[in-house]
Scaffold this active site. Structure first.
Site, PDB file in Angstrom:
ATOM      1  N   ASP A  78      59.006  40.733  92.957  1.00 27.51           N
ATOM      2  CA  ASP A  78      58.351  39.489  92.565  1.00 27.51           C
ATOM      3  C   ASP A  78      59.394  38.846  91.666  1.00 27.51           C
ATOM      4  O   ASP A  78      59.547  39.248  90.510  1.00 27.51           O
ATOM      5  CB  ASP A  78      57.054  39.757  91.793  1.00 27.51           C
ATOM      6  N   HIS A  79      60.134  37.887  92.203  1.00 26.14           N
ATOM      7  CA  HIS A  79      61.327  37.451  91.465  1.00 26.14           C
ATOM      8  C   HIS A  79      60.978  36.806  90.119  1.00 26.14           C
ATOM      9  O   HIS A  79      61.827  36.700  89.253  1.00 26.14           O
ATOM     10  CB  HIS A  79      62.208  36.530  92.314  1.00 26.14           C
ATOM     11  N   HIS A 123      53.119  35.584  91.730  1.00 26.64           N
ATOM     12  CA  HIS A 123      53.744  35.116  90.490  1.00 26.64           C
ATOM     13  C   HIS A 123      52.723  34.772  89.396  1.00 26.64           C
ATOM     14  O   HIS A 123      52.896  35.144  88.237  1.00 26.64           O
ATOM     15  CB  HIS A 123      54.600  33.876  90.759  1.00 26.64           C
TER      16      HIS A 123
HETATM   17  C1  BG6 Z   1      58.473  31.701  96.083  1.00 24.88           C
HETATM   18  C2  BG6 Z   1      57.555  30.842  96.919  1.00 24.88           C
HETATM   19  O1  BG6 Z   1      57.950  32.997  95.956  1.00 24.88           O
HETATM   20  O2  BG6 Z   1      58.614  31.119  94.797  1.00 24.88           O
HETATM   21  C3  BG6 Z   1      58.080  29.429  97.015  1.00 24.88           C
HETATM   22  O3  BG6 Z   1      57.443  31.391  98.221  1.00 24.88           O
HETATM   23  C4  BG6 Z   1      58.332  28.872  95.640  1.00 24.88           C
HETATM   24  O4  BG6 Z   1      57.183  28.596  97.729  1.00 24.88           O
HETATM   25  C5  BG6 Z   1      59.167  29.821  94.810  1.00 24.88           C
HETATM   26  O5  BG6 Z   1      58.999  27.630  95.796  1.00 24.88           O
HETATM   27  C6  BG6 Z   1      59.270  29.349  93.377  1.00 24.88           C
HETATM   28  O6  BG6 Z   1      60.238  30.078  92.724  1.00 24.88           O
HETATM   29  P1  BG6 Z   1      61.046  29.462  91.513  1.00 24.88           P
HETATM   30  O7  BG6 Z   1      61.897  30.583  91.024  1.00 24.88           O
HETATM   31  O8  BG6 Z   1      61.826  28.293  92.049  1.00 24.88           O
HETATM   32  O9  BG6 Z   1      60.025  29.012  90.525  1.00 24.88           O
END
Ligand code: BG6
Length: 492
Positions: A181-182, A244
């Site tokens: 979960d980045h 997230h």
């Molecule tokens: C991803 C989603 O997990 O997270 C995307 O699939 C989203 O739709 C993205 O744009 C958002 O990540 P960040 O790091 O740009 O906030």
């Protein structure tokens, strides 16, 4: 000290994630001397290329598309460790070639049998690949470690997630599974725990006794880009809330863990999910707002509405925005609403956690009371990174005017000129076997339970999907959700 030597086997080597995130992260790790000496990468993709062509393909993408100026010496060092094998993920002969390549390269790089299988592929291949890994005996066993990294989405509902988990755990044990979960790799998200548990001024007031409500908001300016096919089936609920937003919620609301190891933290996060009040159909109708972006203006340019995007049904009911009110039924949080909001094509890109404290009693400064702002603590996650605390002070002058003032810590990623991307931290943690910043199965399972309950209700009793203009902060129904409780979304 963990033996970091390893061979990374990257499925999806020509994909977007590999080019955009993984190779730049590996390059930065090497530049920061965080990669082990004994390390190499075998990338796998369907396109025919030899090693040299593949290295050039990655190099030119990073330089030209990402506009990153690579240091020639560091790139040379990294690229000499990159190998490419073209085969399709179902192809048994390909896995046999992979096995032979690994045996040779493991000798060259002395990686001691440690392997990271990184599945940067679309989810329908997760099960196929892990089964092939097992069938072709790519798990070396004794005296070495093998880990698998799975990108999201981990299933599309509870049932598919359980099935997928069964397949993966029949090959790898839970401690060797790293579900990305980045968001957990983001600096300021890691900072939530540090702020809460290293400052004695915050933790004692972190409860219903002092807090009026908590808002967790993540807005994006981008639309769905070229991901129409995927997004139509996911929607904001599965794409952002299930993973997230739930992670942000648990970190904000959890009890202090008994230690900082992954099990103790995972345990406390799970307890938050288990304490979430289950929505009835009526709550789902009243407390959750769905929205979908319509045409509008972003940065001065007209942009399409969701239904005009490529790969989207022109009468689609998929939500690109969700706002919801949640209740955590435990001793700490009873009576404190948590509001979550996330959407695409909104005014700006911004993710933050806002803690609104209770207002003081209306006794002393009662003439000014209606001007008094509550104290708020804002944790800016991105793109701004920092924390600020708002409190009231006397406006200088002969009268008793009161004004809100902000105490601001703006990290701006500049402290030591080093602003690691989430993937750098996550890859580093995979190598050292630390799964604290990854989603554990029981957390994933519980958040699917919550999301399934909502999507089931939506499919049985279709709820209006409100249109909002691209470039706005979502449909007005989302504002009404808070206005009805005499609250508002903080725009800070
Ligand atoms: C991803 C989603 O997990 O997270 C995307 O699939 C989203 O739709 C993205 O744009 C958002 O990540 P960040 O790091 O740009 O906030």
């Amino acid at each position: 000290m963990e033996n970091l030597s390893n061979m990374m086997i990257l499925f999806g080597g020509t994909g977007d994630l590999a080019k955009r995130k993984l190779f730049p992260a590996l390059y930065n790790l090497l530049r920061g001397k965080a990669l082990p000496d004994n390390f190499a990468i075998v990338a796998i993709g369907r396109r025919e290329k030899n090693n040299q062509e593949y290295r050039e393909f990655i190099y030119s993408f990073i330089e030209e598309e990402l506009g990153i100026n690579l240091d020639k010496k560091i790139w040379k060092e990294l690229s000499s460790r990159i190998y490419y094998l073209p085969f399709s993920f179902e192809d048994d002969a390909g896995y046999e070639r992979l096995k032979a390549t690994l045996n040779t390269l493991e000798n060259t790089y002395n990686t001691q049998g440690n392997r990271i299988f990184y599945l940067a592929v679309s989810p329908e291949y997760f099960g196929i690949i892990v089964n092939k890994i097992k069938y072709h005996n790519l798990i070396v066993g004794e005296g070495s470690w093998q880990r698998v990294v799975i990108e999201k989405p981990f299933g599309r509902d509870l049932k598919t997630a359980q099935r997928l988990n069964k397949e993966i755990t029949s090959v790898f044990s839970e401690e060797d599974i790293f579900r990305i979960d980045h968001y957990l790799g983001k600096e300021m998200i890691q900072n939530i725990m540090v702020l809460r548990f290293t400052n004695t001024i915050f933790e004692p007031i972190w409860s219903s006794q002092f807090i009026d409500n908590i808002q967790i908001s993540s807005s994006e300016q981008i639309g769905i880009e070229t991901r129409g096919g995927y997004y139509e089936k996911a929607g904001a609920l599965r794409d952002m809330v299930q993973n997230h937003m739930m992670q942000l919620l648990t970190l904000t609301a959890m009890e202090p863990p008994i230690s900082l190891d992954d099990r103790s933290i995972g345990y406390e996060k799970l307890r938050v999910l288990r304490s979430l009040q289950e929505y009835t159909y009526e709550d789902i109708f009243n407390d959750i707002v769905r929205g979908q972006y319509d045409r509008g203006i972003i940065d001065g340019k007209e942009v399409n509405g969701y239904r005009q995007e490529e790969g989207v049904d022109p009468s689609s009911q998929t939500e690109t925005f969700v706002a919801m009110k949640l209740a955590i039924n435990n001793y700490r949080w009873a009576g404190v609403p948590f509001y979550i909001r996330t959407g695409k094509r909104m005014t700006q890109r911004s993710t933050e956690v806002i803690v609104e404290f209770k207002r003081p009693p209306e006794v002393l400064f009662f003439k000014e009371y209606k001007y008094l702002q509550p104290n708020i603590l804002v944790i800016h996650i991105q793109p701004k990174e920092g924390v600020f605390l708002r409190f009231n002070a006397k406006r200088p002058g002969v009268q008793n005017f009161i004004m809100p003032v902000d105490m601001d810590y703006n990290r701006n990623c500049l402290i030591d000129g080093n602003c690691p991307d989430a993937y750098e931290r996550l890859i580093f943690d995979i190598m050292r076997g630390d799964s604290t910043l990854f989603a554990h199965w029981d957390e994933v399972e519980y958040s699917w339970r919550i999301v399934d309950n909502i999507s089931r209700a939506w499919s049985l009793h279709p709820k209006e999907v409100f249109k909002y203009k691209a470039g706005s902060m979502g449909p007005s129904a989302a504002d009404e959700l808070l206005a009805r409780d005499n609250r508002k979304w903080w725009d800070v």
